[in-house]
Scaffold this motif. Structure first.
Motif: not given
Length: 250
Positions: A1-20
């Motif tokens: 299937g399509m390669p997927v991943t789940i990230v942590s909240e710290t990862f989301a804030r660090t890599v994608f600040p102010n983004e979904d």
């Protein structure tokens, strides 16, 4: 299937600040350096987990499905009712029903990992408690020795005061007040030094918390109580001096 991943909240804030972050494409780091891993779609964000120790801040984490990136070893974390042995046996039966060649090596209760995680902090706390107890004891001995020596040095003066009609309570308050004044200056100077040292710890990021004022106040109260007891005994001895005996000693 399509390669997927789940990230942590710290990862989301660090890599994608102010983004979904959902739906964003990311490429994990190289696993073995031989091939460029595929891009993966972020399909979820989960809470942070402290995997190393409880004192360190959470680091950015990403989770890949086992079916897309199998590992030789896997750790299962279970929560449920019953004993450790019953849970271990139940997991073993499930694994055997899925794949008979997958061994279940060992199990530990969560308390085991929690105890190991705080072992160093607990040792440091015990050592600090021992050092604090020794420091308080030395403080009490030091204050008592100074005040007892002061009474001996001033016994002639105390004898004159008593012979001239000074009340024993006044003599007691005189010696006790002298000790408390010394304590007040010591706490004042020590408090200033402690504030500067604490600010230095903040500057180097040593993890000093905002409870510094409460800690300093607690220590000051404790030392005041210890010093009060240490001063009380020599002050009582001074108040009980016989005037004639005190005047006859040089």
């Amino acid at each position: 299937g399509m390669p997927v991943t789940i990230v942590s909240e710290t990862f989301a804030r660090t890599v994608f600040p102010n983004e979904d972050p959902l739906g964003k494409l990311i490429r994990p780091g190289l696993m073995d350096g031989t091939a460029l891993p595929p891009e993966r779609v972020i399909i979820g964000v989960v809470g942070d987990v402290r995997g190393n120790d409880l004192a360190s801040a959470s680091t950015p984490e990403m989770y890949v499905p086992h079916s897309q990136c199998a590992a030789e070893e896997m750790t299962l974390v279970l929560r449920g009712n019953g004993t450790e042995e019953s849970a271990f046996a139940a997991v073993g039966r499930v694994l055997q029903s899925i794949e008979k060649n997958v061994p279940l090596s060992q199990s530990y209760p969560m308390e085991h990992y929690l105890t190991a995680a705080i072992a160093q902090a607990r040792l440091n706390s015990i050592l600090m408690t021992i050092f604090a107890a020794v420091a308080v004891t030395l403080t009490a001995i030091g204050v008592y020795g100074i005040m007892a020596y002061t009474v001996v040095q001033r016994r002639h003066e105390i004898g004159i005061r008593l012979a001239l009609g000074a009340q024993k309570l006044a003599v007691f308050q005189l010696i006790l007040g002298q000790g408390m004044r010394l304590l007040g200056w010591a706490l004042f100077i020590g408090g200033i030094c402690t504030v500067f040292i604490t600010r230095s710890f903040h500057w180097i990021g040593n993890g000093t918390t905002d409870n510094d004022v409460l800690t300093i106040a607690s220590v000051a109260i404790l030392l005041s109580a210890v010093a009060l007891i240490a001063c009380w005994l020599p002050a009582r001895r001074a108040a009980r001096l016989d005037p004639l005996t005190a005047l006859g000693q040089r």
